[in-house]
Scaffold this motif. Structure first.
Motif, PDB file in Angstrom:
ATOM      1  N   LEU A  78      36.019 -11.863   5.890  1.00  0.00           N
ATOM      2  CA  LEU A  78      35.982 -10.706   4.875  1.00  0.00           C
ATOM      3  C   LEU A  78      34.870  -9.879   5.075  1.00  0.00           C
ATOM      4  O   LEU A  78      34.985  -8.590   5.076  1.00  0.00           O
ATOM      5  N   ALA A  79      33.618 -10.457   5.213  1.00  0.00           N
ATOM      6  CA  ALA A  79      32.471  -9.520   5.518  1.00  0.00           C
ATOM      7  C   ALA A  79      31.708  -9.963   6.781  1.00  0.00           C
ATOM      8  O   ALA A  79      31.858 -11.041   7.157  1.00  0.00           O
ATOM      9  N   MET A  80      30.971  -9.032   7.486  1.00  0.00           N
ATOM     10  CA  MET A  80      30.080  -9.371   8.546  1.00  0.00           C
ATOM     11  C   MET A  80      29.109 -10.478   8.415  1.00  0.00           C
ATOM     12  O   MET A  80      28.375 -10.898   9.264  1.00  0.00           O
ATOM     13  N   VAL A  81      28.703 -10.412   7.079  1.00  0.00           N
ATOM     14  CA  VAL A  81      27.798 -11.412   6.612  1.00  0.00           C
ATOM     15  C   VAL A  81      28.107 -13.038   6.681  1.00  0.00           C
ATOM     16  O   VAL A  81      29.019 -13.144   6.049  1.00  0.00           O
ATOM     17  N   ASP A  82      27.474 -13.699   6.954  1.00  0.00           N
ATOM     18  CA  ASP A  82      27.560 -15.184   6.853  1.00  0.00           C
ATOM     19  C   ASP A  82      27.334 -15.621   5.248  1.00  0.00           C
ATOM     20  O   ASP A  82      26.323 -15.503   5.058  1.00  0.00           O
ATOM     21  N   THR A  83      28.392 -15.986   4.857  1.00  0.00           N
ATOM     22  CA  THR A  83      28.489 -16.353   3.416  1.00  0.00           C
ATOM     23  C   THR A  83      28.171 -18.032   3.122  1.00  0.00           C
ATOM     24  O   THR A  83      28.165 -18.424   2.056  1.00  0.00           O
ATOM     25  N   LYS A  84      28.071 -18.531   4.308  1.00  0.00           N
ATOM     26  CA  LYS A  84      28.041 -20.015   3.859  1.00  0.00           C
ATOM     27  C   LYS A  84      26.799 -20.345   3.249  1.00  0.00           C
ATOM     28  O   LYS A  84      26.728 -21.477   2.665  1.00  0.00           O
ATOM     29  N   THR A  85      25.527 -19.589   3.556  1.00  0.00           N
ATOM     30  CA  THR A  85      24.255 -19.923   2.643  1.00  0.00           C
ATOM     31  C   THR A  85      24.321 -19.383   1.385  1.00  0.00           C
ATOM     32  O   THR A  85      23.430 -19.604   0.420  1.00  0.00           O
ATOM     33  N   PHE A  86      25.475 -18.697   0.882  1.00  0.00           N
ATOM     34  CA  PHE A  86      25.450 -17.837  -0.435  1.00  0.00           C
ATOM     35  C   PHE A  86      25.557 -19.069  -1.541  1.00  0.00           C
ATOM     36  O   PHE A  86      26.562 -20.000  -1.182  1.00  0.00           O
ATOM     37  N   PRO A  87      25.125 -18.952  -2.787  1.00  0.00           N
ATOM     38  CA  PRO A  87      25.829 -19.706  -3.987  1.00  0.00           C
ATOM     39  C   PRO A  87      27.106 -19.387  -4.212  1.00  0.00           C
ATOM     40  O   PRO A  87      27.444 -18.496  -4.116  1.00  0.00           O
ATOM     41  N   LYS A  88      27.989 -20.643  -4.682  1.00  0.00           N
ATOM     42  CA  LYS A  88      29.205 -20.523  -4.757  1.00  0.00           C
ATOM     43  C   LYS A  88      29.805 -19.423  -5.644  1.00  0.00           C
ATOM     44  O   LYS A  88      30.629 -18.704  -5.392  1.00  0.00           O
ATOM     45  N   TRP A  89      28.730 -19.367  -6.613  1.00  0.00           N
ATOM     46  CA  TRP A  89      29.215 -18.365  -7.790  1.00  0.00           C
ATOM     47  C   TRP A  89      29.065 -16.952  -7.116  1.00  0.00           C
ATOM     48  O   TRP A  89      29.783 -15.834  -7.796  1.00  0.00           O
ATOM     49  N   ALA A  90      28.191 -16.564  -6.253  1.00  0.00           N
ATOM     50  CA  ALA A  90      28.068 -15.178  -5.847  1.00  0.00           C
ATOM     51  C   ALA A  90      29.297 -14.895  -5.003  1.00  0.00           C
ATOM     52  O   ALA A  90      29.798 -13.657  -5.157  1.00  0.00           O
ATOM     53  N   ASN A  91      30.303 -15.538  -4.337  1.00  0.00           N
ATOM     54  CA  ASN A  91      31.432 -15.181  -3.760  1.00  0.00           C
ATOM     55  C   ASN A  91      32.382 -14.836  -5.039  1.00  0.00           C
ATOM     56  O   ASN A  91      33.213 -13.990  -4.689  1.00  0.00           O
ATOM     57  N   TYR A  92      32.203 -15.331  -5.886  1.00  0.00           N
ATOM     58  CA  TYR A  92      33.200 -15.004  -7.226  1.00  0.00           C
ATOM     59  C   TYR A  92      32.841 -13.625  -7.701  1.00  0.00           C
ATOM     60  O   TYR A  92      33.465 -12.545  -7.925  1.00  0.00           O
ATOM     61  N   VAL A  93      31.690 -13.430  -7.811  1.00  0.00           N
ATOM     62  CA  VAL A  93      30.810 -12.127  -8.611  1.00  0.00           C
ATOM     63  C   VAL A  93      31.151 -11.085  -7.590  1.00  0.00           C
ATOM     64  O   VAL A  93      31.552  -9.926  -7.929  1.00  0.00           O
ATOM     65  N   LEU A  94      30.653 -11.220  -6.354  1.00  0.00           N
ATOM     66  CA  LEU A  94      30.820 -10.214  -5.339  1.00  0.00           C
ATOM     67  C   LEU A  94      32.188  -9.864  -5.403  1.00  0.00           C
ATOM     68  O   LEU A  94      32.437  -8.406  -5.019  1.00  0.00           O
ATOM     69  N   GLY A  95      33.138 -10.856  -4.992  1.00  0.00           N
ATOM     70  CA  GLY A  95      34.665 -10.469  -4.905  1.00  0.00           C
ATOM     71  C   GLY A  95      35.280  -9.585  -5.996  1.00  0.00           C
ATOM     72  O   GLY A  95      35.963  -8.443  -5.965  1.00  0.00           O
ATOM     73  N   GLY A  96      34.884  -9.896  -7.221  1.00  0.00           N
ATOM     74  CA  GLY A  96      35.402  -9.193  -8.499  1.00  0.00           C
ATOM     75  C   GLY A  96      34.730  -8.038  -8.505  1.00  0.00           C
ATOM     76  O   GLY A  96      35.466  -7.000  -8.916  1.00  0.00           O
ATOM     77  N   THR A  97      33.427  -7.773  -8.032  1.00  0.00           N
ATOM     78  CA  THR A  97      32.899  -6.500  -8.258  1.00  0.00           C
ATOM     79  C   THR A  97      33.643  -5.338  -7.237  1.00  0.00           C
ATOM     80  O   THR A  97      33.644  -4.296  -7.691  1.00  0.00           O
TER      81      THR A  97
END
Length: 314
Positions: free
Chosen positions: A3-22
């Protein structure tokens, strides 16, 4: 495909929810007027009622002229609530499922089938969580088309939810959930899978774009939006009718499907296609672009700062 060019594997799980909602909220702010027109078009000519609008443009002009420009944002708070619940859940679950699949594949790319399954799981979860906001959005957007004595007069999404629970029971907030879940399980694989396929064709096979950049993302998103619109609109119309019905007009999704075709014809399943596409297309583009930028900012500032703190502790 990401979905994004940035690798999200290192992101905390909550960030994927917050960033997606925003990202969803920002995209909805841009396309809310077309969402309202889409809802009005879908309900135009329901049952024995006279068809109110000739086209999407006619609906846009008439609504603006009779109700004012800012009425195009009627139901905006419900739309935002929908993004906070539905999009936050679907993109968060989807991204975390994708990361889980990559981990299982030892970091290698996952198959197209796995991507579709991740999209279906994310869509189904988001649909269940977001259905209450969906019901309030549909009702608020369509309220002004009803006769004055039948209007519900909701002032915002929270007041609408309170009144629905008080007057009709909490179960009403999940009216049409089956159609909403089916729609989400059709739309999300079509949206995400369609985007990935279009990107592959335009860039790697047909060489229409020389660089993996903004133009490619927009073209792929528009193709994805067109595919999504065609596949999911019939389910969306049935969902809308179920959520707006009073009394026992329809016994379920299939009954609504049969009556719709019988009373209004097969092509009624694609009623409001233009505003639906004009909402899905730009919303898809904007969601992906906003999410990509948000991911980049999160990686640049939050994750970078986190790594610095870990180094200092060492």
């Amino acid at each position: 495909f990401n979905l994004a060019m940035v690798d999200t594997k290192t992101f905390p799980k909550w960030a994927n929810y917050v960033l997606g909602g925003t990202a969803g909220v920002l995209a909805t702010t841009c396309v809310q007027p077309m969402d309202l027109v889409k809802t009005r078009m879908q309900l135009s000519g329901e049952g024995t009622a006279k068809k109110q609008y000739k086209s999407s443009l006619d609906a846009l002009v008439k609504i603006t002229k009779s109700e004012g420009f800012f009425k195009l944002y009627r139901g905006y708070t419900s739309g935002v609530l929908r993004q906070i619940t539905y999009t936050t859940t679907r993109l968060g679950v989807f991204t975390n499922c994708m990361n889980w699949c990559r981990k299982r594949n030892n970091g290698n790319n996952i198959s197209f089938t796995q991507k579709l399954i991740c999209g279906m799981i994310g869509g189904a979860c988001g649909a269940v969580v977001g259905n209450p906001a969906e019901v309030t959005l549909i009702r608020t957007s369509a309220d002004n088309r009803l006769p004055p004595e039948q209007r519900r007069g909701y002032t915002n999404c929270f007041q609408a939810m309170y009144r629905i629970i008080k007057e009709e029971g909490v179960k009403t907030l999940w009216k049409g959930t089956s159609a909403t879940v089916i729609r989400a399980m059709v739309l999300n694989p079509a949206q995400l899978g369609g985007y990935a396929q279009a990107k592959e064709l335009y860039y790697e096979k047909w060489h229409l774009f020389k660089t993996d950049g903004l133009g490619l993302y927009i073209a792929s998103s528009l193709t994805s939006g067109l595919f999504c619109s065609f596949v999911s609109l019939p389910v969306d119309i049935i969902k809308t009718r179920l959520q707006m019905m009073k009394g026992g007009e329809y016994s379920g999704a299939f009954d609504c499907f049969v009556k719709l075709i019988k009373n209004e014809g097969v092509f009624a399943l694609w009623k409001g296609f233009t505003p639906y596409f004009l909402r899905i297309g730009p919303h898809t583009i904007l969601t992906f672009l906003f999410l990509e930028q948000l991911n980049k900012l999160f990686a640049k500032y939050y994750m970078k700062e986190k790594k610095k703190k870990k180094k200092k502790k060492k």
